[in-house]
Design an enzyme around this catalytic site. Structure first.
Site, PDB file in Angstrom:
ATOM      1  N   HIS A  56     -12.218 -14.601 -43.062  1.00  0.00           N
ATOM      2  CA  HIS A  56     -13.259 -15.606 -43.293  1.00  0.00           C
ATOM      3  C   HIS A  56     -13.995 -15.363 -44.605  1.00  0.00           C
ATOM      4  O   HIS A  56     -15.059 -15.957 -44.823  1.00  0.00           O
ATOM      5  CB  HIS A  56     -14.277 -15.650 -42.148  1.00  0.00           C
ATOM      6  CG  HIS A  56     -13.710 -16.126 -40.844  1.00  0.00           C
ATOM      7  ND1 HIS A  56     -14.469 -16.794 -39.906  1.00  0.00           N
ATOM      8  CD2 HIS A  56     -12.473 -16.047 -40.305  1.00  0.00           C
ATOM      9  CE1 HIS A  56     -13.719 -17.100 -38.854  1.00  0.00           C
ATOM     10  NE2 HIS A  56     -12.490 -16.643 -39.073  1.00  0.00           N
ATOM     11  N   GLU A 108      -7.682 -23.546 -34.262  1.00  0.00           N
ATOM     12  CA  GLU A 108      -8.560 -22.574 -33.636  1.00  0.00           C
ATOM     13  C   GLU A 108      -9.847 -22.389 -34.417  1.00  0.00           C
ATOM     14  O   GLU A 108     -10.918 -22.163 -33.848  1.00  0.00           O
ATOM     15  CB  GLU A 108      -7.841 -21.226 -33.490  1.00  0.00           C
ATOM     16  CG  GLU A 108      -8.580 -20.191 -32.645  1.00  0.00           C
ATOM     17  CD  GLU A 108      -9.564 -19.343 -33.429  1.00  0.00           C
ATOM     18  OE1 GLU A 108     -10.379 -18.663 -32.783  1.00  0.00           O
ATOM     19  OE2 GLU A 108      -9.534 -19.350 -34.683  1.00  0.00           O
ATOM     20  N   GLU A 109      -9.746 -22.464 -35.740  1.00  0.00           N
ATOM     21  CA  GLU A 109     -10.892 -22.132 -36.583  1.00  0.00           C
ATOM     22  C   GLU A 109     -11.976 -23.201 -36.572  1.00  0.00           C
ATOM     23  O   GLU A 109     -13.116 -22.936 -36.938  1.00  0.00           O
ATOM     24  CB  GLU A 109     -10.433 -21.899 -38.036  1.00  0.00           C
ATOM     25  CG  GLU A 109      -9.479 -20.727 -38.214  1.00  0.00           C
ATOM     26  CD  GLU A 109     -10.158 -19.374 -38.051  1.00  0.00           C
ATOM     27  OE1 GLU A 109     -11.354 -19.330 -37.683  1.00  0.00           O
ATOM     28  OE2 GLU A 109      -9.493 -18.352 -38.273  1.00  0.00           O
ATOM     29  N   HIS A 154      -2.671 -18.294 -33.794  1.00  0.00           N
ATOM     30  CA  HIS A 154      -2.908 -19.620 -34.385  1.00  0.00           C
ATOM     31  C   HIS A 154      -2.459 -19.633 -35.845  1.00  0.00           C
ATOM     32  O   HIS A 154      -2.535 -18.615 -36.545  1.00  0.00           O
ATOM     33  CB  HIS A 154      -4.367 -20.061 -34.245  1.00  0.00           C
ATOM     34  CG  HIS A 154      -5.382 -19.201 -34.965  1.00  0.00           C
ATOM     35  ND1 HIS A 154      -5.757 -19.412 -36.272  1.00  0.00           N
ATOM     36  CD2 HIS A 154      -6.106 -18.132 -34.547  1.00  0.00           C
ATOM     37  CE1 HIS A 154      -6.672 -18.536 -36.633  1.00  0.00           C
ATOM     38  NE2 HIS A 154      -6.893 -17.731 -35.604  1.00  0.00           N
ATOM     39  N   ASP A 208      -5.847 -13.352 -40.597  1.00  0.00           N
ATOM     40  CA  ASP A 208      -6.382 -14.256 -39.572  1.00  0.00           C
ATOM     41  C   ASP A 208      -5.818 -15.665 -39.748  1.00  0.00           C
ATOM     42  O   ASP A 208      -6.333 -16.447 -40.526  1.00  0.00           O
ATOM     43  CB  ASP A 208      -7.905 -14.271 -39.669  1.00  0.00           C
ATOM     44  CG  ASP A 208      -8.575 -15.107 -38.606  1.00  0.00           C
ATOM     45  OD1 ASP A 208      -7.948 -15.377 -37.563  1.00  0.00           O
ATOM     46  OD2 ASP A 208      -9.738 -15.495 -38.822  1.00  0.00           O
ATOM     47  N   ASP A 227      -3.567 -22.105 -38.132  1.00  0.00           N
ATOM     48  CA  ASP A 227      -4.556 -22.680 -39.041  1.00  0.00           C
ATOM     49  C   ASP A 227      -5.434 -21.573 -39.605  1.00  0.00           C
ATOM     50  O   ASP A 227      -5.495 -20.465 -39.061  1.00  0.00           O
ATOM     51  CB  ASP A 227      -5.401 -23.740 -38.336  1.00  0.00           C
ATOM     52  CG  ASP A 227      -6.287 -23.140 -37.240  1.00  0.00           C
ATOM     53  OD1 ASP A 227      -5.722 -22.457 -36.359  1.00  0.00           O
ATOM     54  OD2 ASP A 227      -7.508 -23.350 -37.266  1.00  0.00           O
ATOM     55  N   GLU A 274     -11.829 -26.854 -28.935  1.00  0.00           N
ATOM     56  CA  GLU A 274     -11.853 -27.189 -27.518  1.00  0.00           C
ATOM     57  C   GLU A 274     -10.692 -28.071 -27.093  1.00  0.00           C
ATOM     58  O   GLU A 274     -10.418 -28.213 -25.908  1.00  0.00           O
ATOM     59  CB  GLU A 274     -13.178 -27.879 -27.165  1.00  0.00           C
ATOM     60  CG  GLU A 274     -14.394 -26.962 -27.316  1.00  0.00           C
ATOM     61  CD  GLU A 274     -15.686 -27.644 -26.909  1.00  0.00           C
ATOM     62  OE1 GLU A 274     -15.624 -28.821 -26.509  1.00  0.00           O
ATOM     63  OE2 GLU A 274     -16.740 -27.004 -26.992  1.00  0.00           O
TER      64      GLU A 274
END
Length: 446
Positions: A418, A153-154, A89, A122, A91, A158
């Protein structure tokens, strides 16, 4: 291509790849509400450009309803060869407090063999690892290739799952490589075989029509912040074990880190105990965990002498692979309601759910990956778990139960994903990309 040729091809592309990762990570592609959307679209455009550079004959952006575009690439399988789906991903998480970063979050900085900046690990490292692996074949791929790079994704991921459920043929594959994990430590060859699921929600306490003077009303007027603190404190006992009924402890069938390794990686201060009891692997990878990840209350700097009428907290529940996120959330919310003092009521909003994952480790693709990682890292991989969740993985498991799903990548537990000062060790990127390329060649020959 021979293994030597693959290793040399990846190594030759590394300077270009590091420059591209630096440019990609400089784009603040935070797909959370309230953040600018233009950088997210800019990251999608650069990701499309990167995939085109690999020799894939078909590359395009795919609109995802209610979300940001996915970037998709495809090359047909040679006769008799399997097809592999590569996932990552583009994002990233918000940067958080800039004062906690040693270098600006979106000005990637190279130092001591590592690149520092939000998203360098990430998961823009996953994007670049796929690009590096594919470039090594110069457009002559040993397997069918499908690439799916997600854009949200973060946060509440869904929407892509719904798209995959409606378009299964687009991503159908024999093996799926998810480049959004990594090793416990740099060079510690590992494959993630289990993921905890996720249940996250915002809980709000209201007690007054508005704030009132703490000198005139304090001592009798119910303080929403104090009520919330008491409610949240009820989640754990004095050891840090969860007190919520219905959330049993689990067992991880594998080895975990030692307490010394974990304390060093997590940066636990001297004299501070770890939370919980029992084996670390069980606590980290096979049991429930509850974390308060944010509070909406007045800041210390902005504090006034007033009793607070409202307070909010963001609560995240990590769910074992076999657990149900919705049931876990309901159990936690029910517990919070019972713990609420003074007759205050709670409201719950902004719910995000994601299922866990448990891999089958005995297939043809995993055997090929074991051989590839043995060569790239100099040691056979071991199985580990991850406390994190990757929303798309559970959907792929349900959609393609016969496909082998392989989770590995260039991140490591010291990468501070994160968190402030996120970093990627460049040598780990080379090893991960080499392992992926060797895997594709080996799997194509099986």
């Amino acid at each position: 291509m021979t293994p030597d040729q693959i290793e040399n091809a990846v190594a030759a592309e590394m300077p270009r790849a590091v420059e591209e990762l630096t440019r990609l990570a400089a784009i603040p592609s935070v797909a959370f509400p309230g953040h600018p959307e233009e950088p997210v679209y800019a990251a999608a455009a650069m990701t499309e450009e990167l995939l085109r550079s690999t020799g894939l004959p078909h590359v395009r952006q795919i609109p995802i309803e209610g979300s940001f575009p996915a970037v998709y690439g495809e090359a047909p399988a040679p006769p008799g060869a399997p097809t592999v789906l590569l996932y990552a991903h583009y994002d990233v998480q918000p940067a958080g407090d800039p004062a906690l970063w040693r270098t600006p979050a979106f000005e990637p900085t190279f130092a001591d063999g590592a690149l520092f900046g939000r998203g360098v690990a990430d998961d823009k490292s996953g994007v670049i690892a796929h690009v590096l692996a594919l470039r090594s074949f110069q457009g002559r791929f040993p397997v069918g290739v499908k690439v799916l790079i997600e854009g949200q994704e973060e946060y509440a991921g869904e929407r892509l799952e719904e798209f995959v459920q409606r378009n299964p043929e687009l991503v159908r594959a024999d093996a799926i490589v998810v480049a959004d994990t990594g090793n416990p430590s740099v060079g510690d060859s590992s494959v993630t075989t289990s993921l905890r699921g996720l249940a996250a929600f915002t809980v709000e306490v209201r007690t007054l029509a508005g704030s009132v003077h703490s000198g005139s009303f304090g001592g009798a007027a119910p303080d929403a912040l104090t009520a919330l603190i008491r409610i949240l404190a009820s989640l754990h006992d004095d050891n840090g074990d969860i007190r919520v009924p219905g959330l049993p402890r689990g067992v991880f069938l594998g080895s975990g880190p030692s307490e010394e390794e974990f304390r060093a990686t997590a940066g636990v201060l001297d004299g501070v105990s770890l939370m919980g009891t029992g084996p670390l692997a069980d606590r980290l990878w096979a049991s429930y965990a509850i974390t308060v990840t944010g509070l909406d209350v007045p800041t210390v700097q902005g504090a006034i002498n007033a009793v607070q009428p409202v307070a909010r907290a963001r609560v995240t529940v990590r769910v074992p692979p076999s657990g149900d996120p919705k049931t876990a959330m309901n159990d936690v919310v029910e517990h919070l309601g019972h713990a609420a003092p003074w007759g205050v009521t709670l409201s719950v909003t902004d719910v995000v759910l994601g299922s866990g994952f448990q891999a089958d480790t005995g297939g043809r693709a995993r055997s090929a990956l074991n051989r590839a990682m043995q060569r790239a890292f100099g040691r056979a991989p071991r199985d580990i778990g991850s406390g994190g969740s990757i929303p798309l993985v559970s959907t792929l498991v349900k959609q393609f139960p016969a496909a082998e799903i392989l989770l590995f990548g260039a991140e490591d537990d010291g990468a501070a994903i994160h968190a402030p000062n996120e970093r990627l060790v460049i040598e780990e990127l080379r090893r991960a990309a080499t392992a992926e390329a060797l895997f594709l060649a080996d799997y194509g020959d099986c």
